[in-house]
Each structure stands twice: as C-alpha cells, then as structure tokens.
Enzyme design. Sequence first.
Site, mmCIF file in Angstrom:
data_model
loop_
_atom_site.group_PDB
_atom_site.id
_atom_site.type_symbol
_atom_site.label_atom_id
_atom_site.label_comp_id
_atom_site.label_asym_id
_atom_site.label_seq_id
_atom_site.Cartn_x
_atom_site.Cartn_y
_atom_site.Cartn_z
ATOM 1 N N GLU A 1 0.829 -0.761 0.042
ATOM 2 C CA GLU A 1 -0.197 0.224 -0.451
ATOM 3 C C GLU A 1 0.529 1.404 0.009
ATOM 4 O OE1 GLU A 1 -3.914 -1.971 1.712
ATOM 5 O OE2 GLU A 1 -3.258 -0.281 3.375
ATOM 6 N N GLU B 1 -6.806 -7.198 -1.971
ATOM 7 C CA GLU B 1 -6.335 -7.348 -0.958
ATOM 8 C C GLU B 1 -9.107 -6.638 -1.166
ATOM 9 O OE1 GLU B 1 -5.023 -5.214 3.124
ATOM 10 O OE2 GLU B 1 -3.322 -5.850 1.534
#
Length: 432
Positions: free
Chosen positions: A230, A347
């Site tokens: 991320e 995710e």
Amino acid sequence: MNDRPRTTSRRTLLGAAALGLAATPLLGSTAFAADRDAEAGIPDGQARGNGGNRPFVTARGGELRIGGSKFRFGGTNCYYLHQQSHYMIDAVLDDAAAMGLTVVRAWAFADGDGRSYRALQPKPFSYDEAAFDSLDYAVHKAGQLGLRLVLPLVNNWPDYGGMQQYVSWFLGLPDDSYGEGTNHDRFYTDANCRKAYRAWAKHVIQRRNRYTGLRYDADPTIMAWELANEPRCRSDKSGATLLGWAREMSAYVKSLAPRQLLAVGDEGFYGRAGDADYPYSDYEGNDWLKLTALPAVDYGTVHVYPQNWGETSGSKPGTDATDWGTRWITDHLADGRALGKPVVVEEFGLQIDAGRDIPDTAARDRAYAAWTEAVRTGGGAGDQFWLLTSRVDDGSFYPDYDGHRVMWNNDPANPTRTTAQLFAAHAKAMSA
C-alpha cells in the site's frame, strides 16, 4: 487537521497484533532442519520441497499463464507467516489448500530491532539469519502444498517497521505515516533509504532457503514480489515522486528476479486532481494507471475497503458499500484491459457494521459474492480476500483483530463458516 477517510483502523489493529502473537517464539532453526533432514537421509543442500519442480507463473497478453494455459485464482492474505511457529504456518496453509485457494500473500519484511516482533532486518544492511526461519519454512510449506506466494518487500505503514523505520534510521524524523506524510515520504527520495531498500530486496530475493535448498529467485512457489504494501506519497499529490521511485525499484527488482512476477502492491487510487471522491482523488499521491503501466510491472493490484474509505450510505447518502465496491472492481478491470495488463484484486474486506451498510454475516457474504463474481466474469486474473487465519500455538483461533478474519474450520459454531465456503466455491470456479 485532515478529515479525509483513511485506511487507519485496520492498520492500527494490525499493529496491536504485532504486539501480541507476532512475538510467539519461533520453532525450528537451521540446526533443527539439518538434523531432521539427516535423519530423513536428505543430503545437505539438496532441495527439500517440490516448489522447484513447477513452472513459473508468467504474464502475457493481459493474462497470467502457467505454461500454455491461462492461470486464474482465488486466494487470500495471511500477513503473519514470516513471524510465527511452524505449527501456525502449517495450520493456515493447510486450511488454504483445503479450501482450494492457490495464492497466499504474506509479508517479507520486519524492520528495526527493539520491537515486539523478531526483526529480519534489525539495522540497515544487517540481517538476522535465524529470524528468517519462519519465512523460509512458509515458502517450503507452500511449495509442498502446491500454493503460490506473493511477497511485498516493505510496508507503507509502521507495522513491522515499514518505510518510517528507514526514515528513522537515516534521518531521525518522527512518524507521520497516518498524517500528512512529509517525513514518511522522504523514504522515496533519500539516497540512503533507497540504497538500504535495494540492499534488502537483493538479500531476500537471492537468499537460499534452508528448507528447500533453493534461492528465493529460483523458486516458482514465489509467484510475485511486490515493491511495497500500500505505498502512497501524500506530500506530492501529482504522483510523480511515487512513480519515479516505483520506476527505479521495479526495474531493479525485476533484474534480480526475472522469472518471477512483479507488482507495485498499491490499492488502485486513481490520483485525479480535483476529484472529491477519495479513492479516485489525488489525496494519496498515487496514479494507478501510470504505476501499472510501468514496463517492469507485470500486473495491477487493487484493494477494496469502502467502509474505511467513507464509501457508505452513512458517510455519503445514496452510496452503498457493496455496490461501490463492485464498481471499483469493474473500473479497474476495464482499465487493466486497456493497459494490456492483468489485474488482481489482492485485498478486500468488510466489517459487520449496520451503520456502514453490512448488518450481518449474510449481508457480508452477499457483498463478497458480488465482488468475486465481478472478478470472475470481468476477466480478472485473481482475487485474495483479507484475511485467512487459523489456530495459534495453544490450539485456539487467531484473534479477530480487525473484524475481517475468515476461518476454514467447518464447525457450525464458526461464525465465518459460510464465508469460507463461499470463497472455496469461488476458487474452484476461477481455476475451472
């Protein structure tokens, strides 16, 4: 004070996990492995898993492939494999295999000594060989089960050290990962941070696994490396800083592991200046289209957390978390086709929360069914729900730190039983 929605709740709770079970003593060591292999009659240094006998996953023509066949998958995340006992690694990977999942994403970083976790990189350019036991064993076990792994090389967040640890090492600046990120973002531009990251990537990718006898870069069990988990750069809304770093590091990592896939590991933020919708805006300094288009990047990654991002009816009247997530997925699949790159929804998760559009397990299952079906029918290469957990060393189940836990245990008392069955059926459909 910035009141933009941010993905902080899940990350903060994972930090709590690092303070607890992540400190579980490691089982196994180089000496233990050597003794066990000697007893089994396996010569020293010989590959001990079956991972090295499989073909690598490749990317071509907008698809993932194995040999001459298209490869599509249903998978999961289990971040803690790099820190836990062999029992806990066996438990969760055995469950993943029993569900028919084929790809698991797990961390390949733990930076900074003096923490609750056991650091793989206690100091810059210093690596704890004994601490690699869990990661080595996880790769070995995954290979035995026919699973593939995706391994990010650093965390955007301070859990397990992350980018902020590099900034602290070389610049002595305090953590502002959850704020404006001015200090955090020096990770991308500071010469010493970049040098240490490159050294870490080389060390991990070229290390020899004590259980398989293979170097990591020679093991097709490792499907892909990711530059980071991320990554974002809030101090440069244009996206240029993050893109420049990703261009440099993607070329470098690909040179180290040319037979394995490479992804950025970002969430899919579009980086559109002037767009008021947070995930489509430039708030995080990401431009998914440009990151995914980089020559060394094999596939695009997408995360889906509408509740964390304020995409719910409570935060934005007229918005539904499930419908918003479906649109987010289909937008990226369409853009991936235009780029000629595969897309993996790597995710996704929802918490049971009536105030944020998900009142019960049935509602969450409906959302997950819609999202996974969007991937399947939309031509997505794969998806990986957050997160599969299993038993810990005392035989109990891993705590539900962030409200996203899924367990395969088929006891009717398991509150995630129907969810796990849904993902198992989806994985079968994807592989078909």
